[in-house]
Design a protein around this motif. Sequence first.
Motif, short mmCIF file in Angstrom:
data_model
loop_
_atom_site.label_atom_id
_atom_site.label_comp_id
_atom_site.label_asym_id
_atom_site.label_seq_id
_atom_site.Cartn_x
_atom_site.Cartn_y
_atom_site.Cartn_z
N THR A 156 11.14 1.35 -7.60
CA THR A 156 10.02 1.53 -6.69
C THR A 156 10.40 2.53 -5.61
O THR A 156 11.58 2.73 -5.32
CB THR A 156 9.62 0.20 -6.00
N MET A 157 9.38 3.15 -5.02
CA MET A 157 9.61 4.06 -3.91
C MET A 157 8.38 4.07 -3.01
O MET A 157 7.29 3.72 -3.44
CB MET A 157 9.92 5.47 -4.40
N MET A 158 8.59 4.46 -1.78
CA MET A 158 7.50 4.66 -0.83
C MET A 158 7.48 6.15 -0.52
O MET A 158 8.24 6.62 0.34
CB MET A 158 7.72 3.84 0.44
N PRO A 159 6.64 6.93 -1.22
CA PRO A 159 6.65 8.38 -1.01
C PRO A 159 6.04 8.76 0.34
O PRO A 159 5.25 8.02 0.92
CB PRO A 159 5.79 8.90 -2.16
N ASP A 160 6.41 9.96 0.80
CA ASP A 160 5.80 10.47 2.03
C ASP A 160 4.35 10.87 1.72
O ASP A 160 3.91 10.86 0.58
CB ASP A 160 6.60 11.64 2.61
N ALA A 161 3.60 11.23 2.75
CA ALA A 161 2.16 11.51 2.60
C ALA A 161 1.90 12.65 1.62
O ALA A 161 0.98 12.59 0.80
CB ALA A 161 1.56 11.81 3.96
N LYS A 162 2.72 13.71 1.67
CA LYS A 162 2.53 14.87 0.79
C LYS A 162 2.75 14.48 -0.67
O LYS A 162 1.93 14.79 -1.54
CB LYS A 162 3.48 16.00 1.20
N THR A 163 3.85 13.80 -0.94
CA THR A 163 4.16 13.38 -2.31
C THR A 163 3.11 12.40 -2.82
O THR A 163 2.68 12.48 -3.97
CB THR A 163 5.56 12.74 -2.37
N SER A 164 2.68 11.50 -1.95
CA SER A 164 1.66 10.53 -2.33
C SER A 164 0.36 11.23 -2.71
O SER A 164 -0.27 10.87 -3.71
CB SER A 164 1.42 9.55 -1.18
N ALA A 165 -0.04 12.23 -1.93
CA ALA A 165 -1.27 12.97 -2.23
C ALA A 165 -1.15 13.70 -3.57
O ALA A 165 -2.12 13.73 -4.34
CB ALA A 165 -1.56 13.96 -1.10
N GLU A 166 0.02 14.26 -3.86
CA GLU A 166 0.23 14.93 -5.15
C GLU A 166 0.16 13.95 -6.31
O GLU A 166 -0.42 14.24 -7.35
CB GLU A 166 1.57 15.65 -5.14
N MET A 167 0.74 12.77 -6.13
CA MET A 167 0.71 11.76 -7.18
C MET A 167 -0.71 11.23 -7.41
O MET A 167 -1.09 10.94 -8.55
CB MET A 167 1.65 10.60 -6.84
N GLY A 210 0.83 -1.20 0.00
CA GLY A 210 0.00 0.00 0.00
C GLY A 210 0.86 1.25 0.00
O GLY A 210 1.77 1.37 0.81
N GLY A 211 0.61 2.18 -0.92
CA GLY A 211 1.38 3.41 -1.00
C GLY A 211 2.62 3.33 -1.85
O GLY A 211 3.27 4.34 -2.11
N GLN A 212 2.98 2.13 -2.31
CA GLN A 212 4.20 1.97 -3.11
C GLN A 212 3.98 2.48 -4.53
O GLN A 212 2.91 2.30 -5.11
CB GLN A 212 4.58 0.49 -3.16
N VAL A 213 4.99 3.12 -5.09
CA VAL A 213 4.96 3.62 -6.47
C VAL A 213 6.01 2.84 -7.25
O VAL A 213 7.14 2.70 -6.81
CB VAL A 213 5.26 5.13 -6.52
N THR A 214 5.61 2.33 -8.43
CA THR A 214 6.53 1.60 -9.29
C THR A 214 6.64 2.32 -10.62
O THR A 214 5.63 2.68 -11.21
CB THR A 214 6.04 0.15 -9.53
#
Length: 99
Positions: free
Chosen positions: A48-59, A34-38
């Motif tokens: 792959t990366m696990m973005p922080d909450a702010k970056t995840s919301a932007e993505m 959950g939350g992983q970006v590939t």
Amino acid sequence: MHSIKLVAIAGLVGLSVSQAFAEDTMGTMTMMKGGQVTAIMPDGHMGTMMPDAKTSAEMMKMAKPIKHCMMMMTDAKGKTYMIDTSTKKAQAECEKMAM
């Protein structure tokens, strides 16, 4: 007695190493966390990366949900292609492969 323990330990290590190589060569699939970006590049390499909450919301503002199974393949030269799985037959093949 001591040599039996060493043989047993060596056997366990060998078994675990062979399992790791078998999984690598068989191309097993794993689920994303959950939350992983590939990211998949045209030459087939992935990151792959696990973005922080702010970056995840932007993505997530740019993201669209996947509606059906998707397939990618790499040709002999290393270029990656996305296969059109919009037909029922292609979706069935994709889902069969993913099982």
